[in-house]
Design an enzyme around this catalytic site. Sequence first.
Site, short mmCIF file in Angstrom:
data_model
loop_
_atom_site.label_atom_id
_atom_site.label_comp_id
_atom_site.label_asym_id
_atom_site.label_seq_id
_atom_site.Cartn_x
_atom_site.Cartn_y
_atom_site.Cartn_z
N LEU A 185 21.22 83.57 -7.58
CA LEU A 185 22.16 82.49 -7.87
C LEU A 185 23.42 82.98 -8.58
CD1 LEU A 185 19.75 79.61 -8.96
CD2 LEU A 185 20.72 80.07 -6.71
N LYS A 186 23.48 84.25 -8.91
CA LYS A 186 24.69 84.81 -9.50
C LYS A 186 25.66 85.34 -8.43
CE LYS A 186 22.48 86.10 -13.86
NZ LYS A 186 22.13 87.20 -14.81
N ARG A 224 18.93 76.89 -20.83
CA ARG A 224 19.63 76.24 -21.93
C ARG A 224 20.85 75.49 -21.39
NH1 ARG A 224 20.39 80.10 -27.15
NH2 ARG A 224 19.21 81.79 -26.20
N ARG A 278 27.81 77.22 -15.87
CA ARG A 278 28.47 78.53 -15.73
C ARG A 278 28.22 79.14 -14.36
NH1 ARG A 278 26.86 78.87 -21.18
NH2 ARG A 278 24.99 80.11 -20.71
N HIS A 318 10.72 77.96 -29.12
CA HIS A 318 9.43 77.96 -28.43
C HIS A 318 8.58 76.82 -29.00
CE1 HIS A 318 9.87 81.48 -25.91
NE2 HIS A 318 10.33 82.17 -26.94
N ILE A 378 6.18 76.49 -31.05
CA ILE A 378 5.99 76.42 -32.50
C ILE A 378 7.22 75.86 -33.21
CG2 ILE A 378 6.79 78.80 -32.90
CD1 ILE A 378 4.63 79.04 -35.05
N ASN A 379 8.41 76.15 -32.68
CA ASN A 379 9.64 75.65 -33.29
C ASN A 379 9.80 74.16 -33.10
OD1 ASN A 379 10.68 78.56 -31.76
ND2 ASN A 379 10.61 78.43 -33.97
N ASP A 383 5.27 72.21 -25.07
CA ASP A 383 5.55 72.63 -23.69
C ASP A 383 4.97 71.66 -22.66
OD1 ASP A 383 6.81 74.81 -24.73
OD2 ASP A 383 5.42 76.30 -23.96
#
Length: 379
Positions: free
Chosen positions: A71-72, A95, A101, A136, A138-139, A166
């Site tokens: 895809l780049k 993200r 982009r 992740h 835990i965060n 998740d």
Amino acid sequence: MPLKNTRVLDLTRLLPGPYCSMLLADFGAEVIKIEDPKMGDYARHYEPKLDEDSTLFHSLNRNKKSVCLNLKSEDGKADFLEIVAKADVVVESFRPGVMERLGLDYEKLKNVNPGLVYCAITGYGQTGPYANKPGHDINYLSYAGLLNLMGEKEGRPVIPATQIADIGGGAFPAALGILLALMEREKSGEGQFVDISMLDGVISWLQTALPNYLSHNTTVNRGEQMLAGGLAAYAVYETKDGRFLSVGALEPKFWEAFCLAIERSDFIPLLEAPLQEQYRLNYEIQTIISEKTLSEWLSIFSDIEACVTPVLSFEEMTEDPQVIARGMIQTVKHVTLGETKQISTPIKLSKTPGDIRSHAPKLGEHTTEFMKEMGILKK
């Protein structure tokens, strides 16, 4: 099957996105994993492996096809846009800003296909000051306040053994959001953007703890929450042989049955006793439970409705008659591995049930076949 003729382009990797698209694939969606030609889904490379790919990858990516696109590159982007024109859903877990982009964000894709349902699964969602932060499971549990409640009183927070954010906060809401958007498209003919934040999802799970704070501004400390250490009637006790017995005798009838079974009728009035009394009760029950083995306690409770169960290992769980009756572990055939075992779908439909129809694809296994089907010449 319910999702037959629904084409899903899955750009996700690792756990949340692949679990979401697995649910869709199990019920008939044609899920096309769009993978980088060199690396593919990172989960392929985990240990231990079955054949060339990890056991995790095999479990999450059944019923899917793998198509390699860069895809780049301009050619890869052009091919992707042609595929999008004939798709129903795009799922990605980059993200915020990554797809923009690449020139493949929702605004660009909906110009190609106005009926497209575009789902983005991220840690913090598309908006807010944390939108671009990495994270992740835990965060997300930490920011949600859930991790702070997990563990024993005056101990440190305990990390759960499965990925709550998740799967519960990301994958399931994403699958539901996609289905809701597809239903709405039946009326309007238009797709929409589905913004899934795993942090949002975890917060929505706090139904037994957060409403008390929101309404009365009451804070519960770790180990004091009613269903997380605050009640002796809802706890885990160690047996004489080092095994564990879980007790969920929350209702008075179950609590009474439990107390009579352990021969302590004097405990019956203490079901909702104050917290300090609960700790004393927990200690005394532990002393009683430690006098017998797990097998002996299971024999005592075999005909008693008290919500008492053994804490099982994986080996015991997979051989448990209830798990077998529900078909939650299935044996499936693999072209190179022979018979393998997989976790089945938890969603049971009476008319159009989900099914494991094919094994997880090798990297790029369906590229040539799919490109021909799409009418795209290989570059």
